[in-house]
Design a protein around this motif. Structure first.
Motif, mmCIF file in Angstrom:
data_model
loop_
_atom_site.group_PDB
_atom_site.id
_atom_site.type_symbol
_atom_site.label_atom_id
_atom_site.label_comp_id
_atom_site.label_asym_id
_atom_site.label_seq_id
_atom_site.Cartn_x
_atom_site.Cartn_y
_atom_site.Cartn_z
ATOM 1 N N HIS A 139 11.337 -2.760 16.298
ATOM 2 C CA HIS A 139 12.183 -2.889 17.513
ATOM 3 C C HIS A 139 12.353 -1.761 18.495
ATOM 4 C CE1 HIS A 139 16.085 -3.399 19.865
ATOM 5 N NE2 HIS A 139 15.232 -4.066 20.314
ATOM 6 N N VAL A 140 11.847 -1.887 19.528
ATOM 7 C CA VAL A 140 11.723 -0.647 20.468
ATOM 8 C C VAL A 140 13.271 -0.475 21.098
ATOM 9 C CG1 VAL A 140 10.854 0.256 22.519
ATOM 10 C CG2 VAL A 140 9.161 -0.689 20.847
ATOM 11 N N SER A 141 13.903 0.387 20.935
ATOM 12 C CA SER A 141 15.375 0.473 21.253
ATOM 13 C C SER A 141 15.398 1.268 22.752
ATOM 14 C CB SER A 141 16.013 1.302 20.266
ATOM 15 O OG SER A 141 15.517 2.635 19.967
ATOM 16 N N ASP A 142 14.347 2.239 22.985
ATOM 17 C CA ASP A 142 14.531 2.762 24.160
ATOM 18 C C ASP A 142 13.219 3.643 24.703
ATOM 19 O OD1 ASP A 142 15.869 3.817 26.424
ATOM 20 O OD2 ASP A 142 17.131 5.078 25.445
ATOM 21 N N ILE A 143 13.274 3.735 25.806
ATOM 22 C CA ILE A 143 11.936 4.665 26.561
ATOM 23 C C ILE A 143 12.512 5.983 27.137
ATOM 24 C CG2 ILE A 143 9.894 4.804 27.690
ATOM 25 C CD1 ILE A 143 9.883 1.343 27.514
ATOM 26 N N VAL A 144 12.479 7.011 26.608
ATOM 27 C CA VAL A 144 12.833 8.363 27.355
ATOM 28 C C VAL A 144 11.741 9.194 27.817
ATOM 29 C CG1 VAL A 144 14.846 8.069 26.123
ATOM 30 C CG2 VAL A 144 13.119 9.535 25.211
ATOM 31 N N TRP A 145 12.171 9.870 28.932
ATOM 32 C CA TRP A 145 11.061 10.865 29.595
ATOM 33 C C TRP A 145 11.715 12.382 29.519
ATOM 34 C CZ3 TRP A 145 11.806 6.072 31.389
ATOM 35 C CH2 TRP A 145 10.955 5.101 31.156
ATOM 36 N N GLU A 146 11.239 13.087 28.552
ATOM 37 C CA GLU A 146 11.494 14.463 28.545
ATOM 38 C C GLU A 146 10.374 15.527 28.491
ATOM 39 O OE1 GLU A 146 14.997 13.409 24.676
ATOM 40 O OE2 GLU A 146 12.870 14.397 24.393
ATOM 41 N N ASN A 147 10.703 16.321 29.669
ATOM 42 C CA ASN A 147 9.929 17.553 29.752
ATOM 43 C C ASN A 147 8.507 16.849 30.126
ATOM 44 O OD1 ASN A 147 11.867 19.128 29.213
ATOM 45 N ND2 ASN A 147 11.410 19.073 27.106
ATOM 46 N N SER A 148 8.302 15.929 30.902
ATOM 47 C CA SER A 148 6.813 15.165 31.182
ATOM 48 C C SER A 148 6.246 14.578 29.974
ATOM 49 C CB SER A 148 6.061 16.282 31.548
ATOM 50 O OG SER A 148 6.469 16.974 32.686
ATOM 51 N N LYS A 149 7.233 14.149 28.907
ATOM 52 C CA LYS A 149 6.631 13.474 27.966
ATOM 53 C C LYS A 149 7.330 12.075 28.018
ATOM 54 C CE LYS A 149 5.775 17.527 25.070
ATOM 55 N NZ LYS A 149 6.163 18.175 23.771
ATOM 56 N N THR A 150 6.374 11.091 27.607
ATOM 57 C CA THR A 150 7.156 9.649 27.311
ATOM 58 C C THR A 150 7.352 9.452 25.871
ATOM 59 O OG1 THR A 150 5.990 8.969 29.595
ATOM 60 C CG2 THR A 150 6.797 7.267 27.877
ATOM 61 N N ILE A 151 8.666 9.203 25.549
ATOM 62 C CA ILE A 151 8.836 8.890 24.058
ATOM 63 C C ILE A 151 9.351 7.526 23.875
ATOM 64 C CG2 ILE A 151 10.186 9.556 22.109
ATOM 65 C CD1 ILE A 151 8.492 11.942 23.364
ATOM 66 N N VAL A 152 8.604 6.818 22.790
ATOM 67 C CA VAL A 152 9.152 5.351 22.688
ATOM 68 C C VAL A 152 10.095 5.518 21.327
ATOM 69 C CG1 VAL A 152 8.364 3.179 22.194
ATOM 70 C CG2 VAL A 152 7.142 4.241 23.851
ATOM 71 N N GLN A 153 10.977 5.026 21.415
ATOM 72 C CA GLN A 153 12.036 4.790 20.394
ATOM 73 C C GLN A 153 12.200 3.508 19.685
ATOM 74 O OE1 GLN A 153 15.742 6.909 21.866
ATOM 75 N NE2 GLN A 153 14.603 8.965 21.797
ATOM 76 N N THR A 154 12.164 3.822 18.365
ATOM 77 C CA THR A 154 12.359 2.247 17.734
ATOM 78 C C THR A 154 13.449 2.267 16.802
ATOM 79 O OG1 THR A 154 10.974 2.733 15.791
ATOM 80 C CG2 THR A 154 9.787 1.987 17.891
ATOM 81 N N ASP A 155 14.019 1.124 16.226
ATOM 82 C CA ASP A 155 15.111 1.232 15.089
ATOM 83 C C ASP A 155 14.410 1.786 13.867
ATOM 84 O OD1 ASP A 155 17.025 0.537 17.097
ATOM 85 O OD2 ASP A 155 16.656 -1.530 16.985
ATOM 86 N N GLU A 156 13.375 1.675 13.640
ATOM 87 C CA GLU A 156 12.594 1.605 12.273
ATOM 88 C C GLU A 156 11.901 3.013 12.124
ATOM 89 O OE1 GLU A 156 12.232 -1.079 14.397
ATOM 90 O OE2 GLU A 156 13.688 -2.328 13.230
ATOM 91 N N LEU A 157 11.085 3.502 13.090
ATOM 92 C CA LEU A 157 10.045 4.546 12.985
ATOM 93 C C LEU A 157 10.749 5.864 13.744
ATOM 94 C CD1 LEU A 157 7.118 2.202 14.157
ATOM 95 C CD2 LEU A 157 7.950 2.640 11.858
ATOM 96 N N GLU A 158 9.678 6.752 13.449
ATOM 97 C CA GLU A 158 9.969 7.996 14.138
ATOM 98 C C GLU A 158 9.615 7.766 15.452
ATOM 99 O OE1 GLU A 158 11.197 11.000 13.013
ATOM 100 O OE2 GLU A 158 11.943 9.890 11.204
ATOM 101 N N PRO A 159 10.149 8.665 16.412
ATOM 102 C CA PRO A 159 9.721 8.386 18.100
ATOM 103 C C PRO A 159 7.981 8.626 18.066
ATOM 104 C CG PRO A 159 11.694 9.884 17.623
ATOM 105 C CD PRO A 159 11.151 9.645 16.164
#
Length: 629
Positions: A139-159
């Protein structure tokens, strides 16, 4: 941290098409999907179209999947399309096959879970060539933008780090809310659909619906089936099942709440439907309770084993496809032998175990979903940052009267999103201004966008011509004038000019009314319809029996939170939740004080309640898993 070119949120037909197209374009993409198996939370009515526009390009399913026409597990090719106006036991049927065939290469009835399984196998094989693939049960829990990088976060996996995201997470898109691309859809922009998959042998479907091998038919229904709500019903023929259901404007239901399963039961019961779905069903009498328990267990085991054999024999005998395979594989020498075995098994059930055979129907699966009404839900800007929205997540679908299309539009969107991302990679620019705007241009070039926004005069003309036998005195002044203009050749140019002046929203404000959904069909049926008498009395399962058959892996952590237990909207959910998750709890009997509470057991994630709740999809592998969809 793992890195991919693209993360695709959602493993339904649109998300898997995005994976296929991105992979063919050489990008490394990964689908992040909550369901396991992939696509097993998807539900459709449903018909998958391949379209043919004279002056515009569409990305059809057979272009995305080259072996689609040879190998895909489609059900039946739809060769007949009918609208049934209903009032009590009278029905008047309009043949809309010409309108259905308009700008259409082909259309197949599909069961979405089976279809998605095949889509996933093709797309994953292509994706693995570039190091991509599918990760299900996350389950994708968030999408964040840090230092020009797009990070997809889930409840189960590493970003996961990506350059772009395709949001194919459906009508209740969490990606849309995470990114601020849009708010939740208003109830006026949504339909609630409820469906029953009904089993019926192939040969009986062919005979009852007048079909040749492989042919299929769609029947739509309007009139008093809706109990006064704005919406209608449908029957689509599959190979050995029927998809039978209803779709209603959600705002119409909220104004006058009624349980979806009550509407479904009522629909299944009208003779115009019950006669279409009837089948021979075994009825097992209760055991003599004076018998020793060991004897009762022995009888239960014997009946269960024989019933299974009877069912297998019957579905083989009454299916030309299965019958052919069984004889070719020498399982049976001939049809006569198969028939003899079937008769003997039935006789044994009747004589040995007192099983009788009655007329009823066999319901395999109950489901529900929300559907975005493209006319009102369409995202003008289906992108935000480097996230591109496709299909239901972007509010895209053609729902204009009897024209109902969604799966093909999601696939077309996905192909366009893939091309926008490939171009962005080539220029190393995934910005909203570059990639997003280009995707917006591609979407605006799609003929589906025109179909959602504008009235197609030629389609309208074909539709009205099909309805030429309907007495126009049943229509209101506006519709009578419209029918007259569209049917008279001498004023066609004038009619076309008026149509161009109107967009879908303007026209639908005039015709998408309770009068059009209910009153006119009833009048037509009463005046010129034929009488249909019921062949039997149908006995639908209770909602508790339906829920018990659905595979649900409960998430101990609630994925829905009520925001205001006393709002009118939430109170309406006590009736409108398809699986009774909402109940009214009495807090103070003497002061008549009560409030709505939520129990998650049985939630099938339709999202009907999402507008006024904190609503998320369940964590990976939790929640509903459909067998048919």
């Amino acid at each position: 941290m793992e890195k991919y070119d693209v993360a695709i949120i959602g493993g339904g037909s649109a998300g898997l098409a995005a994976l296929m197209e991105l992979s063919k374009l050489g990008l490394q993409a990964v689908v992040l999907e909550g369901a396991k198996p992939v696509g097993s939370k998807s539900v459709t009515g449903g018909i998958l179209y391949s379209k043919n526009y004279r002056n515009a390009k569409v990305y059809n399913v057979e272009e995305v999947y080259k072996n689609f026409l040879d190998d895909a597990p489609v059900e039946r090719r739809i060769t007949g399309y009918y609208l049934n106006a209903v009032s009590e036991n009278k029905v008047y049927t309009v043949d809309l096959t010409d309108a259905h065939n308009y700008q259409t290469n082909f259309a197949y009835s599909v069961l979405m879970v089976r279809m998605n399984k095949w889509f996933a196998a093709q797309a994953e094989e292509e994706a693995q060539k570039n190091g991509g693939g599918i990760v299900s049960g996350v389950h994708v829990s968030d999408i964040v933008w840090e230092n020009s990088k797009t990070i997809v976060q889930t409840d189960e996996l590493e970003p996961i780090q990506v350059n772009a995201v395709v949001a194919a997470d459906g009508v209740n898109s969490e990606a849309a809310l995470m990114t601020g691309a849009r708010k939740k859809f208003d109830v006026e922009a949504l339909y609630q659909g409820v469906k029953s998959v009904i089993r019926l042998p192939e040969d009986i479907i062919d005979e009852r619906y007048g079909l040749k091998e492989g042919e299929g038919v769609a029947h739509l229904f309007a009139g008093d089936i809706s109990r006064g709500h704005n919406g209608g019903g449908f029957i689509y023929t599959n190979k050995e099942t029927l998809s039978v259901g209803l779709v209603y404007h959600l705002d119409s239901l909220i104004k006058s709440p009624i349980e979806p399963y009550t509407l479904l039961d009522s629909f299944l019961t009208i003779p115009q439907v019950s006669n279409y779905i009837k089948d021979e069903v075994p009825f097992v009498k209760e055991f003599d309770r004076d018998l020793p328990k060991e004897e009762q267990l022995r009888m239960k085991f014997g009946i269960s084993k024989l019933l299974k054999s009877w069912e297998e024999l019957r579905y083989t005998y009454y299916s030309k496809t299965a019958r052919r395979k069984a004889i070719e594989s020498r399982l049976y020498k001939s049809e006569e032998e198969l028939r003899h075995r079937l008769d003997e098994t039935r006789k044994e059930l009747e004589e040995k175990f007192r099983v009788s055979f009655v007329t009823n129907y066999v319901e395999l699966e109950y489901s529900a979903k929300l559907v975005p009404d493209g006319k009102r839900a369409l995202m003008d800007k289906p992108y935000k940052n480097n996230v591109l929205f496709v299909g239901d997540a972007a509010g895209r679908g053609v729902f204009v009267g009897t024209r109902i299309e969604g799966i093909n539009i999601g696939i077309d969107d996905a192909a366009r999103a893939a091309r926008a991302i490939a171009r962005a990679k080539e220029h190393n620019d995934y910005s909203e201004e570059y990639m997003g705007r280009y995707y917006g241009e591609l979407i605006n070039e799609s003929p589906y966008t025109d179909d959602i926004r504008k009235i197609d005069f030629e389609y309208l003309k074909i539709f009205v011509n099909a309805c030429k036998e309907i007495p126009t005195e049943s229509l209101n002044l506006f519709l009578r004038l419209g029918f007259m203009l569209l049917q008279k050749a001498t004023v066609q140019d004038f009619a076309r000019a008026i149509t161009k002046m109107l967009d879908q929203r303007t026209l639908l404000a005039l015709i998408e009314t309770n009068e059009a959904y209910v009153k006119i069909p009833m009048e037509v049926a009463e005046k010129i319809g034929r009488t249909v008498n019921p062949d039997y009395k149908i006995k639908p399962p209770s909602i508790d029996e339906r829920i018990a058959k659905i595979r649900i892996n409960d998430d101990p952590e609630p994925h829905i939170k009520i925001l205001d237990p006393n709002s009118r909207f939430i109170k309406s959910m006590v009736q409108l939740c398809p699986t009774k998750c909402y109940i009214m709890e009495i807090l103070d009997k003497e002061r008549f004080k009560s409030e709505v509470v939520l129990q998650h057991e049985g939630c099938i994630e339709c999202g009907t309640c999402s507008k006024e709740t904190d609503w998320k999809h369940p964590k990976g592998e939790k929640g509903v898993t459909y067998e048919y969809g």
